[in-house]
Design a protein around this motif. Structure first.
Motif, short mmCIF file in Angstrom:
data_model
loop_
_atom_site.label_atom_id
_atom_site.label_comp_id
_atom_site.label_asym_id
_atom_site.label_seq_id
_atom_site.Cartn_x
_atom_site.Cartn_y
_atom_site.Cartn_z
N ALA A 1 44.78 42.58 41.76
CA ALA A 1 43.93 43.76 41.66
C ALA A 1 42.75 43.47 40.76
CB ALA A 1 44.74 44.95 41.12
N GLY A 2 41.57 43.90 41.21
CA GLY A 2 40.39 43.74 40.37
C GLY A 2 39.13 43.60 41.17
N ALA A 3 38.06 43.23 40.48
CA ALA A 3 36.78 42.95 41.10
C ALA A 3 36.83 41.57 41.77
CB ALA A 3 35.68 43.00 40.06
N PRO A 4 35.88 41.27 42.65
CA PRO A 4 35.93 39.99 43.38
C PRO A 4 36.09 38.76 42.50
CG PRO A 4 34.33 41.43 44.42
CD PRO A 4 34.81 42.15 43.18
N ASP A 5 35.33 38.65 41.41
CA ASP A 5 35.45 37.46 40.59
C ASP A 5 36.81 37.38 39.90
OD1 ASP A 5 34.83 39.66 39.00
OD2 ASP A 5 33.68 38.50 37.53
N GLU A 6 37.39 38.54 39.56
CA GLU A 6 38.72 38.56 38.97
C GLU A 6 39.77 38.13 39.98
OE1 GLU A 6 38.46 42.16 35.73
OE2 GLU A 6 38.45 42.72 37.86
N ILE A 7 39.63 38.58 41.21
CA ILE A 7 40.56 38.20 42.27
C ILE A 7 40.53 36.69 42.49
CG2 ILE A 7 41.01 38.37 44.75
CD1 ILE A 7 41.86 40.88 43.26
N VAL A 8 39.36 36.12 42.54
CA VAL A 8 39.23 34.67 42.74
C VAL A 8 39.96 33.91 41.64
CG1 VAL A 8 37.59 32.75 42.71
CG2 VAL A 8 37.10 34.78 44.09
N GLU A 9 39.75 34.31 40.39
CA GLU A 9 40.40 33.60 39.27
C GLU A 9 41.91 33.74 39.35
OE1 GLU A 9 42.27 32.77 35.59
OE2 GLU A 9 42.09 34.81 36.39
N GLN A 10 42.40 34.93 39.69
CA GLN A 10 43.85 35.14 39.79
C GLN A 10 44.47 34.27 40.88
OE1 GLN A 10 44.93 39.35 40.15
NE2 GLN A 10 43.07 39.90 39.05
N LEU A 11 43.83 34.24 42.03
CA LEU A 11 44.38 33.47 43.15
C LEU A 11 44.34 31.97 42.87
CD1 LEU A 11 42.93 35.50 46.14
CD2 LEU A 11 45.35 35.26 45.56
N GLN A 12 43.28 31.51 42.25
CA GLN A 12 43.18 30.08 41.96
C GLN A 12 44.28 29.63 41.01
OE1 GLN A 12 39.07 29.93 40.63
NE2 GLN A 12 38.41 28.97 42.54
N THR A 13 44.57 30.44 40.00
CA THR A 13 45.55 30.02 38.99
C THR A 13 46.98 30.35 39.38
OG1 THR A 13 45.22 32.10 37.78
CG2 THR A 13 43.87 30.23 37.12
N ARG A 14 47.19 31.44 40.10
CA ARG A 14 48.55 31.89 40.39
C ARG A 14 49.07 31.43 41.75
NH1 ARG A 14 48.43 38.14 39.89
NH2 ARG A 14 50.67 37.88 40.34
N VAL A 15 48.17 31.04 42.65
CA VAL A 15 48.60 30.68 44.00
C VAL A 15 48.16 29.26 44.38
CG1 VAL A 15 48.44 31.27 46.45
CG2 VAL A 15 48.63 33.08 44.75
N PHE A 16 46.86 29.03 44.47
CA PHE A 16 46.39 27.76 45.02
C PHE A 16 46.68 26.58 44.10
CE2 PHE A 16 43.77 30.85 47.37
CZ PHE A 16 44.07 30.44 48.66
N ALA A 17 46.84 26.81 42.83
CA ALA A 17 47.15 25.71 41.91
C ALA A 17 48.51 25.10 42.20
CB ALA A 17 47.10 26.21 40.46
N HIS A 18 49.34 25.76 42.97
CA HIS A 18 50.70 25.28 43.23
C HIS A 18 50.84 24.59 44.59
CE1 HIS A 18 51.70 27.37 39.62
NE2 HIS A 18 51.44 28.55 40.12
#
Length: 327
Positions: free
Chosen positions: A279-296
């Motif tokens: 949840a958040g603004a676009p730039d916040e969503i990108v940071e969340q997905l990069q660290t919580r999903v794609f990093a794995h």
């Protein structure tokens, strides 16, 4: 075509007359197609799921809906996320999804899982059985479906199903993709390693490192290179140009289910569906997905937008935000 960015519609409660329901579904699909999503998904359920709504909320039958979307779109792939195996004879399911592929010009994906919503089984008269039963049935079903999607006849006798030289004509292709969905590290992941082209992992984001390790183990057990199995994560997306407004929508969704999200500790949040929400603004969503999903090591993303996906422009905003992450 692989699945890198998918849009799922799990919610058909738009506060509209029934006659306007499918046009709203179609509008979201066309917006997703224009915004860079490669696949659109609907749920294969008869009742709305707990946590999203009540059983009597609107729910469209999946393959009828996908057929309608096929006739009104051009490029986007079409699938259920995921088909409940217990709801259909597997040979008939192979025929159904192959017909969708023909109607759509080669854009169907078979998303399939073991089935889990007991209330639907009880109400509609489908046998539910035990957890083990349902996975035995899924294994048998895939032994029938896989060859039928590859242009072969199916002759099979099992505990649950049998076929006798079952044919599947016509077909556009012999490589219609099979997607398994779920989070079971032993049964679901083992079946994905054996039969699937794509695995959509459904779990809390904090569990992803363990899930990916387990998937690699299942692939190693049968000698499959895990790089040959595409993997995506199912995320609940609440995005708005105003990040505070997005977080308010998230809080309202939890409040409707009797949970005060702001009162939970970080550890408590990890034990709730909030851990699979972004949840958040676009730039916040990108940071969340990069660290919580794609990093794995996940290489694809399927999102749903329960709170505002039906509002014009919301899916387009998601597409602009997410497409660079999967390109």
């Amino acid at each position: 075509m692989t699945i890198r960015l998918g849009y799922q519609m799990p919610n058909f409660s738009y506060g509209q007359p029934v006659r306007d329901l499918f046009p709203t579904v179609l509008a979201q699909t066309r917006e997703a197609e224009a915004a860079g999503f490669d696949t659109v998904f609907v749920m294969d359920h008869f009742y709305q799921l707990p946590g999203i709504g009540t059983p009597d909320d609107p729910m469209l039958e999946s393959y009828t809906t996908l057929g309608g979307l096929a006739a009104a779109t051009e490029r986007i792939q079409l699938s259920a996320l995921v088909t409940g195996n217990t709801y259909r004879n597997p040979a008939l399911l192979a025929k159904t999804v192959t017909t969708l592929d023909v109607v759509s010009g080669g854009r169907a994906v078979l998303g399939i899982g073991a089935g889990w919503f007991e209330l639907e089984h009880q109400s509609y008269g489908f046998e539910f059985g035990t957890f083990t039963d349902r996975f035995h049935r899924l294994d048998e079903a895939l032994q029938i479906i896989h060859p039928m999607l590859r242009g072969k006849h199916s002759t099979f006798t099992g505990e649950w199903y049998h076929t006798d030289d079952a044919m599947n004509e016509p077909r556009i292709r012999d490589d219609l993709p099979i997607l398994l969905g779920g989070g079971g590290e032993k049964k679901t992941f083992a079946l994905a390693a054996r039969y699937a082209d794509h695995l959509n992992i459904i779990c809390n984001a904090s569990e992803l490192p363990r899930k990916m390790d387990a998937l690699h183990q299942r692939c190693a057990e049968i000698g499959r290179n895990p790089k040959t199995l595409d993997v995506s994560f199912l995320a609940f997306l609440i995005i708005d140009e105003n990040g505070d407004r997005a977080r308010e929508q998230q809080q309202d969704m939890f409040s409707a289910n009797g949970v005060d999200l702001s009162a939970l500790s970080a550890e408590q949040r990890r034990q709730t569906p909030a851990d699979r929400q972004f949840a958040g603004a676009p730039d916040e969503i990108v940071e969340q997905l990069q660290t919580r999903v794609f990093a794995h090591g996940v290489n694809g993303l399927i999102v749903n937008m329960v709170t505002n996906g039906h509002e014009p422009g919301a899916v387009a905003l998601a597409g602009r935000t997410l497409t660079p992450l999967v390109s």
